[in-house]
Scaffold this motif. Structure first.
Motif, mmCIF file in Angstrom:
data_model
loop_
_atom_site.group_PDB
_atom_site.id
_atom_site.type_symbol
_atom_site.label_atom_id
_atom_site.label_comp_id
_atom_site.label_asym_id
_atom_site.label_seq_id
_atom_site.Cartn_x
_atom_site.Cartn_y
_atom_site.Cartn_z
ATOM 1 N N GLU A 42 -6.506 -7.780 0.633
ATOM 2 C CA GLU A 42 -5.643 -7.141 1.324
ATOM 3 C C GLU A 42 -5.511 -7.468 2.740
ATOM 4 O O GLU A 42 -6.301 -7.800 3.403
ATOM 5 C CB GLU A 42 -6.162 -5.430 1.255
ATOM 6 C CG GLU A 42 -6.529 -5.022 -0.275
ATOM 7 C CD GLU A 42 -6.961 -3.621 -0.364
ATOM 8 O OE1 GLU A 42 -7.290 -3.263 0.985
ATOM 9 O OE2 GLU A 42 -6.795 -3.052 -1.377
ATOM 10 N N GLU A 87 -3.879 -5.571 6.103
ATOM 11 C CA GLU A 87 -3.652 -4.335 6.737
ATOM 12 C C GLU A 87 -2.671 -4.384 7.801
ATOM 13 O O GLU A 87 -3.082 -5.308 8.828
ATOM 14 C CB GLU A 87 -5.055 -3.700 7.047
ATOM 15 C CG GLU A 87 -4.947 -2.033 7.663
ATOM 16 C CD GLU A 87 -6.247 -1.883 7.940
ATOM 17 O OE1 GLU A 87 -6.350 -0.488 8.420
ATOM 18 O OE2 GLU A 87 -7.440 -2.340 7.623
ATOM 19 N N HIS A 88 -1.709 -3.406 8.061
ATOM 20 C CA HIS A 88 -0.885 -3.503 9.055
ATOM 21 C C HIS A 88 -1.760 -3.046 10.647
ATOM 22 O O HIS A 88 -2.555 -2.059 10.193
ATOM 23 C CB HIS A 88 0.278 -2.508 9.122
ATOM 24 C CG HIS A 88 1.362 -2.713 10.166
ATOM 25 N ND1 HIS A 88 1.056 -2.099 11.241
ATOM 26 C CD2 HIS A 88 2.359 -3.103 9.920
ATOM 27 C CE1 HIS A 88 2.186 -2.439 12.070
ATOM 28 N NE2 HIS A 88 3.204 -2.895 11.209
ATOM 29 N N ILE A 128 -0.430 0.666 11.893
ATOM 30 C CA ILE A 128 -0.338 1.901 11.068
ATOM 31 C C ILE A 128 -1.354 2.126 10.008
ATOM 32 O O ILE A 128 -1.537 3.018 9.394
ATOM 33 C CB ILE A 128 1.096 2.114 10.544
ATOM 34 C CG1 ILE A 128 1.548 1.042 9.441
ATOM 35 C CG2 ILE A 128 2.286 2.214 11.468
ATOM 36 C CD1 ILE A 128 2.677 1.152 8.763
ATOM 37 N N GLY A 129 -2.106 0.826 9.698
ATOM 38 C CA GLY A 129 -3.313 0.744 8.810
ATOM 39 C C GLY A 129 -2.677 0.769 7.419
ATOM 40 O O GLY A 129 -3.751 0.598 6.689
ATOM 41 N N LYS A 130 -1.338 0.551 6.985
ATOM 42 C CA LYS A 130 -1.146 0.290 5.741
ATOM 43 C C LYS A 130 -1.748 -0.793 5.096
ATOM 44 O O LYS A 130 -1.679 -1.865 5.824
ATOM 45 C CB LYS A 130 0.427 0.632 5.669
ATOM 46 C CG LYS A 130 0.995 0.269 4.313
ATOM 47 C CD LYS A 130 2.544 0.827 4.293
ATOM 48 C CE LYS A 130 2.902 0.619 2.751
ATOM 49 N NZ LYS A 130 4.405 0.486 2.720
ATOM 50 N N LYS A 131 -2.205 -0.813 3.984
ATOM 51 C CA LYS A 131 -2.789 -1.943 3.202
ATOM 52 C C LYS A 131 -1.793 -2.519 2.071
ATOM 53 O O LYS A 131 -1.077 -1.492 1.350
ATOM 54 C CB LYS A 131 -4.127 -1.425 2.434
ATOM 55 C CG LYS A 131 -4.916 -1.123 3.686
ATOM 56 C CD LYS A 131 -6.440 -1.111 3.198
ATOM 57 C CE LYS A 131 -7.318 -0.659 4.216
ATOM 58 N NZ LYS A 131 -8.841 -0.243 3.727
ATOM 59 N N LYS A 132 -1.943 -3.556 1.891
ATOM 60 C CA LYS A 132 -0.939 -4.536 0.659
ATOM 61 C C LYS A 132 -1.968 -5.472 0.164
ATOM 62 O O LYS A 132 -2.472 -6.437 0.765
ATOM 63 C CB LYS A 132 0.275 -5.028 1.375
ATOM 64 C CG LYS A 132 1.156 -5.773 0.273
ATOM 65 C CD LYS A 132 2.356 -6.183 0.986
ATOM 66 C CE LYS A 132 3.203 -7.071 -0.129
ATOM 67 N NZ LYS A 132 4.277 -7.685 0.749
#
Length: 81
Positions: A11, A13-14, A17-21
């Motif tokens: 994954e 991770e931004h 902002i901590g958003k994961k993809k």
């Protein structure tokens, strides 16, 4: 007896902002080795939950498919030589 399949998720991770993809996923086969790099028997894994049992069965089916493909390729190679 000497190897196991491990599911891997990668994954990104931004950073702010901590958003994961999810960027990749794969199955990796790992072999247990002794101090002289010889394969050794692993402890048997006993799936307990329904999810574990489903994943365990799927791994068995993937292994059977790999072995069948290997056999077919070897037979084809022998016919061509």
């Amino acid at each position: 007896n000497t190897s196991c399949e491990v599911g891997v998720r990668i994954e990104a991770e931004h950073p702010t902002i901590g958003k994961k993809k999810l960027t990749a996923k794969a199955y990796v086969t790992m072999v247990a080795l002794d101090a002289e790099d010889h394969p050794i028997t692993m402890r048997k894994i006993e799936p307990k939950s329904d999810t574990e049992k489903k994943r365990y069965q799927a791994a068995i089916e993937r292994r059977q498919a790999r072995l069948k493909l290997k056999k077919n390729l070897l037979e084809k190679n022998l016919r061509n030589h």
